[in-house]
Design a protein around this motif. Structure first.
Motif, short mmCIF file in Angstrom:
data_model
loop_
_atom_site.label_atom_id
_atom_site.label_comp_id
_atom_site.label_asym_id
_atom_site.label_seq_id
_atom_site.Cartn_x
_atom_site.Cartn_y
_atom_site.Cartn_z
N GLN A 83 0.84 -1.20 0.00
CA GLN A 83 0.00 0.00 0.00
C GLN A 83 0.88 1.25 0.00
OE1 GLN A 83 -2.42 -0.44 3.51
NE2 GLN A 83 -3.91 -1.74 2.50
N ILE A 84 1.94 1.23 0.78
CA ILE A 84 2.87 2.36 0.81
C ILE A 84 3.55 2.52 -0.53
CG2 ILE A 84 4.99 3.24 1.87
CD1 ILE A 84 4.05 1.72 4.46
N ALA A 85 3.98 1.41 -1.14
CA ALA A 85 4.63 1.45 -2.44
C ALA A 85 3.70 2.04 -3.50
CB ALA A 85 5.08 0.05 -2.85
N VAL A 86 2.45 1.63 -3.49
CA VAL A 86 1.47 2.16 -4.45
C VAL A 86 1.26 3.65 -4.22
CG1 VAL A 86 -0.98 2.06 -5.10
CG2 VAL A 86 0.35 -0.05 -4.93
N TYR A 87 1.25 4.08 -2.98
CA TYR A 87 1.13 5.51 -2.67
C TYR A 87 2.26 6.29 -3.32
CZ TYR A 87 1.42 9.86 -0.06
OH TYR A 87 1.52 11.19 0.28
N TYR A 88 3.48 5.78 -3.20
CA TYR A 88 4.63 6.44 -3.82
C TYR A 88 4.48 6.48 -5.34
CZ TYR A 88 7.08 6.03 0.68
OH TYR A 88 7.44 6.14 1.99
N MET A 89 4.02 5.38 -5.93
CA MET A 89 3.84 5.33 -7.38
C MET A 89 2.78 6.33 -7.82
SD MET A 89 6.00 3.06 -8.06
CE MET A 89 5.90 1.86 -9.30
N GLN A 90 1.73 6.46 -7.04
CA GLN A 90 0.67 7.42 -7.36
C GLN A 90 1.21 8.85 -7.31
OE1 GLN A 90 -3.09 6.76 -5.37
NE2 GLN A 90 -3.69 8.88 -5.65
N LEU A 91 2.06 9.14 -6.33
CA LEU A 91 2.68 10.47 -6.27
C LEU A 91 3.52 10.73 -7.51
CD1 LEU A 91 3.95 10.81 -2.58
CD2 LEU A 91 2.09 12.05 -3.67
N LEU A 92 4.25 9.73 -7.96
CA LEU A 92 5.06 9.88 -9.16
C LEU A 92 4.17 10.16 -10.37
CD1 LEU A 92 7.64 7.03 -8.53
CD2 LEU A 92 8.12 9.49 -8.56
N ASP A 93 3.04 9.46 -10.45
CA ASP A 93 2.10 9.68 -11.56
C ASP A 93 1.52 11.09 -11.52
OD1 ASP A 93 2.36 7.24 -12.80
OD2 ASP A 93 0.70 6.32 -11.73
N GLU A 94 1.19 11.56 -10.32
CA GLU A 94 0.61 12.90 -10.18
C GLU A 94 1.56 13.98 -10.69
OE1 GLU A 94 -0.59 13.48 -6.12
OE2 GLU A 94 -2.01 11.82 -6.20
N HIS A 95 2.84 13.71 -10.62
CA HIS A 95 3.84 14.69 -11.05
C HIS A 95 4.44 14.33 -12.40
CE1 HIS A 95 3.47 15.63 -6.78
NE2 HIS A 95 3.81 16.85 -7.14
N ASP A 96 3.76 13.45 -13.13
CA ASP A 96 4.19 13.05 -14.47
C ASP A 96 5.65 12.61 -14.51
OD1 ASP A 96 1.66 13.49 -15.64
OD2 ASP A 96 2.08 15.63 -15.76
N SER A 97 6.05 11.88 -13.50
CA SER A 97 7.42 11.38 -13.44
C SER A 97 7.51 10.04 -14.16
CB SER A 97 7.85 11.19 -11.98
OG SER A 97 7.72 12.40 -11.28
N GLU A 98 8.66 9.79 -14.74
CA GLU A 98 8.88 8.52 -15.40
C GLU A 98 9.51 7.55 -14.40
OE1 GLU A 98 10.23 8.23 -19.24
OE2 GLU A 98 9.30 10.08 -19.92
N TYR A 99 9.01 6.35 -14.39
CA TYR A 99 9.53 5.32 -13.48
C TYR A 99 9.17 3.96 -14.05
CZ TYR A 99 4.65 4.93 -12.06
OH TYR A 99 3.30 4.75 -12.05
N GLN A 100 9.80 2.95 -13.47
CA GLN A 100 9.48 1.58 -13.83
C GLN A 100 9.02 0.86 -12.58
OE1 GLN A 100 12.49 -0.46 -16.00
NE2 GLN A 100 11.33 -2.34 -16.13
N VAL A 101 7.84 0.28 -12.63
CA VAL A 101 7.29 -0.43 -11.48
C VAL A 101 8.24 -1.60 -11.15
CG1 VAL A 101 5.30 -1.72 -10.61
CG2 VAL A 101 4.95 0.20 -12.15
N PRO A 102 8.63 -1.76 -9.88
CA PRO A 102 9.62 -2.78 -9.54
C PRO A 102 9.09 -4.22 -9.53
CG PRO A 102 8.99 -1.56 -7.59
CD PRO A 102 8.32 -0.91 -8.76
N TRP A 103 7.82 -4.41 -9.83
CA TRP A 103 7.27 -5.76 -9.90
C TRP A 103 6.47 -5.91 -11.18
CZ3 TRP A 103 5.46 -2.26 -6.13
CH2 TRP A 103 4.21 -1.70 -6.39
N ASN A 104 6.24 -7.17 -11.56
CA ASN A 104 5.32 -7.40 -12.67
C ASN A 104 4.05 -8.03 -12.11
OD1 ASN A 104 5.59 -10.27 -12.53
ND2 ASN A 104 7.42 -10.19 -13.80
N LYS A 105 3.09 -8.24 -12.97
CA LYS A 105 1.76 -8.73 -12.54
C LYS A 105 1.86 -10.06 -11.80
CE LYS A 105 -2.77 -9.57 -14.62
NZ LYS A 105 -3.53 -9.58 -15.88
#
Length: 109
Positions: free
Chosen positions: A42-64
């Motif tokens: 949940q914390i990791a997803v929160y961080y990813m959402q923050l990155l999305d809100e700021h249009d930051s480029e990143y690679q999710v550290p896990w796959n499906k």
């Protein structure tokens, strides 16, 4: 991406990570491990959402498949460690990227 768009993008993932009453009230080590994994993700997803809100480029550290594996029982030390590492990776990505955000953006994000 706006806050609403970022939130919508991660809605399904957040629903998968919701801790049920049975999991919350569970007293076994398995229940505690699953709560730990879900909270870290949940914390990791929160961080990813923050990155999305700021249009930051990143690679999710896990796959499906890795994500599903982490939530599948039995949940042991290996899965706890993996969730902890993913959370840490997401935090590092956020920390590295947020140096480009101004204070007001971070404060309101």
């Amino acid at each position: 991406m706006t806050k609403e768009e970022a939130k919508k993008k991660w809605d399904l993932t957040r629903k998968m990570l919701e801790i049920t009453d049975d999991e919350y009230n569970g007293v076994t080590q398995e229940d505690a491990n699953l709560r730990f994994v879900k909270m870290k993700l949940q914390i990791a997803v929160y961080y990813m959402q923050l990155l999305d809100e700021h249009d930051s480029e990143y690679q999710v550290p896990w796959n499906k498949e890795q994500f599903k594996w982490a939530l599948r029982k039995p949940v042991g030390d290996k899965k706890k460690q993996q969730a902890k590492e993913w959370c840490h990776q997401c935090r590092l990505m956020r920390d590295k990227t947020c140096t480009n955000w101004n204070y007001e953006e971070v404060k309101t994000a």
